[in-house]
Design a protein around this motif. Structure first.
Motif, mmCIF file in Angstrom:
data_model
loop_
_atom_site.group_PDB
_atom_site.id
_atom_site.type_symbol
_atom_site.label_atom_id
_atom_site.label_comp_id
_atom_site.label_asym_id
_atom_site.label_seq_id
_atom_site.Cartn_x
_atom_site.Cartn_y
_atom_site.Cartn_z
ATOM 1 N N UNK A 199 0.448 -1.601 -0.166
ATOM 2 C CA UNK A 199 -0.072 0.162 0.145
ATOM 3 C C UNK A 199 0.663 1.407 -0.178
ATOM 4 N N UNK A 200 1.109 2.592 -1.088
ATOM 5 C CA UNK A 200 1.358 3.296 -0.676
ATOM 6 C C UNK A 200 0.841 4.384 -0.204
ATOM 7 N N UNK A 201 -0.512 4.382 -0.143
ATOM 8 C CA UNK A 201 -1.395 5.081 1.435
ATOM 9 C C UNK A 201 -0.619 4.429 2.827
ATOM 10 N N UNK B 299 2.706 6.431 2.673
ATOM 11 C CA UNK B 299 1.875 7.636 2.843
ATOM 12 C C UNK B 299 2.844 8.432 4.457
ATOM 13 N N UNK B 300 1.623 8.008 4.627
ATOM 14 C CA UNK B 300 0.946 7.710 6.001
ATOM 15 C C UNK B 300 2.039 7.147 7.616
ATOM 16 N N UNK B 301 2.957 6.502 7.063
ATOM 17 C CA UNK B 301 4.225 6.036 7.892
ATOM 18 C C UNK B 301 3.329 4.779 8.876
ATOM 19 N N UNK C 60 4.602 -11.875 1.175
ATOM 20 C CA UNK C 60 3.476 -11.633 1.577
ATOM 21 C C UNK C 60 3.526 -11.087 2.984
ATOM 22 N N UNK C 61 4.014 -11.129 4.379
ATOM 23 C CA UNK C 61 4.907 -10.206 5.161
ATOM 24 C C UNK C 61 4.593 -9.207 5.796
ATOM 25 N N UNK C 62 3.807 -8.583 6.353
ATOM 26 C CA UNK C 62 3.680 -6.834 6.090
ATOM 27 C C UNK C 62 3.103 -6.290 7.068
ATOM 28 N N UNK C 63 4.122 -6.185 7.714
ATOM 29 C CA UNK C 63 3.982 -5.478 9.169
ATOM 30 C C UNK C 63 3.109 -4.273 9.435
ATOM 31 N N UNK C 64 2.337 -3.600 9.855
ATOM 32 C CA UNK C 64 1.959 -2.513 10.339
ATOM 33 C C UNK C 64 1.731 -1.997 10.968
ATOM 34 N N UNK C 65 1.798 -0.662 11.348
ATOM 35 C CA UNK C 65 2.340 -0.125 12.890
ATOM 36 C C UNK C 65 0.444 -0.060 13.601
ATOM 37 N N UNK C 66 -0.265 0.419 12.712
ATOM 38 C CA UNK C 66 -1.612 0.398 12.787
ATOM 39 C C UNK C 66 -2.926 0.890 12.035
ATOM 40 N N UNK C 67 -4.055 0.484 11.827
ATOM 41 C CA UNK C 67 -4.519 0.748 10.978
ATOM 42 C C UNK C 67 -5.225 1.888 10.866
ATOM 43 N N UNK C 68 -5.192 2.667 11.599
ATOM 44 C CA UNK C 68 -5.300 3.863 11.497
ATOM 45 C C UNK C 68 -5.066 5.256 11.630
#
Length: 359
Positions: free
Chosen positions: A142-144, A147-149, A257-265
């Motif tokens: 995701x580019x978004x 972009x949102x860090x 495949x593995x994508x770690x994300x710090x938050x969804x909002x």
């Protein structure tokens, strides 16, 4: 000003937009790719996800499957579904059905890129459109999200596009933290089983999904270097089944495949689908989780409570994330990996309960 802008018209984005429209929200979708959009995936939709799509009014055509079969060189174990069949559906057919439903609901799908995102306490603007909220459904890389860090960890770096005839990775499939990717191709052959078959080897896994009466899809997950054909050599029983069957599509790749994300909002932006984070395709639950979390996103928009989405996303996805993460941990263990299928064959009741819980 509209209620919801959805970035991405894949299954997660389209389902979000459809549910929002059915709930009476004003919604616009932006998607720069032409429909139908193809993607390297297993193309098996769980029974629960089929039911959810039916309630959204999305009409699917495909080939039913009635359970999951695990196989290795010496073992075979079947788990049949209790609640009802899943459906093998070509990704392009799924996307076409979703786009048709958006058209029926008169939801605009605009050929635009998101570009820079700006927001304040009451609205968010992207792609030249101002909305109360933005749903980011722009995929695995995701580019978004970037972009949102909201990226977390080096595993989020993409090294390939949609058409990827060759994999390249520095780690082997048994290494802890190995970077896993997937390759998919279709073959013109009548399915020989009413189950999705998962072939296990030291290289990785090969998923065989019946998607039509004369067509099967094969998806290979691994972190080894090689081509689709060279990887297929690691699954001699599957290779023998496909002998003489002409390829019906080009090879497509996806990963890491593995994508770690710090938050969804982030303010008035909420991530959904693969953009919200991804563990692995081992359990094939990507579509089902995307649908469940998209419903939570729409509810948060209705209630004007974006801050509630993170907890809601975790609540409805935790079980799948736990099971997938646990299986991936075992797969990455040199001691446990060769014992996964034998253990399932030894404990077929437990294996069946896990499969039915996921489905």
């Amino acid at each position: 000003m509209i209620d919801l802008l959805v970035a991405g018209a894949g299954p997660a984005g389209a389902a979000t937009a459809i549910r929002a429209a059915l709930c009476g929200l004003s919604v616009v979708v932006v998607e720069p790719r032409s429909a139908p959009i193809d993607k390297a995936c297993g193309e098996g939709i769980a029974h629960s996800a089929c039911g959810y799509l039916d309630r959204l009014g999305v009409r699917l055509s495909g080939r039913p499957f009635y359970g999951i079969r695990y196989l290795d060189a010496q073992h075979q174990v079947d788990a049949r579904f209790d609640a009802g069949p899943g459906l093998g559906v070509r990704r392009t057919a799924l996307h076409a059905s979703l786009i048709d439903r958006l058209a029926e609901l008169e939801v605009p799908v605009l050929d635009r890129r998101v570009g820079a995102i700006t927001q304040n306490t009451s609205s968010v603007t992207a792609a030249g459109i101002t909305a109360r909220y933005l749903a980011a459904a722009d995929g695995l890389h995701s580019g978004i999200r970037r972009q949102l860090g909201l990226n977390a960890g080096a595993g989020n770096r993409s090294t390939g596009g949609s058409a990827a005839p060759r994999l390249a990775a520095p780690a082997t499939s048994g290494a802890a933290g190995a970077v896993r990717r997937g390759l998919r191709q279709h073959f013109s052959v009548a399915p020989w089983s009413d189950l999705v078959e998962v072939y296990w080897s030291s290289l990785g896994e090969a998923y065989l999904t019946p998607v039509a009466d004369d067509l099967v899809g094969v998806a290979i997950l691994t972190s080894e270097r090689g081509t689709f054909d060279s990887h297929l050599e690691a699954f001699p029983a599957l290779r023998q089944r496909l002998r003489g069957a002409p390829a019906a599509s080009s090879v497509m790749g996806a990963g890491p495949l593995r994508q770690r994300v710090s938050g969804r909002v982030a303010g008035r932006v909420m991530l959904v689908g693969d953009a919200a984070g991804y563990v692995d395709a081992l359990t094939g639950e990507g579509i089902a989780v995307a649908l469940r979390t998209s419903a939570e996103l729409v509810r948060c928009v209705q209630e004007d409570r974006p801050e509630a989405y993170e907890a809601a996303w975790r609540r409805v996805s935790w079980e799948c994330r736990l099971l997938t993460g646990s299986l991936l941990w075992a797969r990455n263990s040199s001691l446990l990996a060769p014992r996964i299928v034998p253990a399932a064959a030894l404990l077929p009741g437990l294996y069946g309960r896990i499969v039915n819980r996921l489905s």
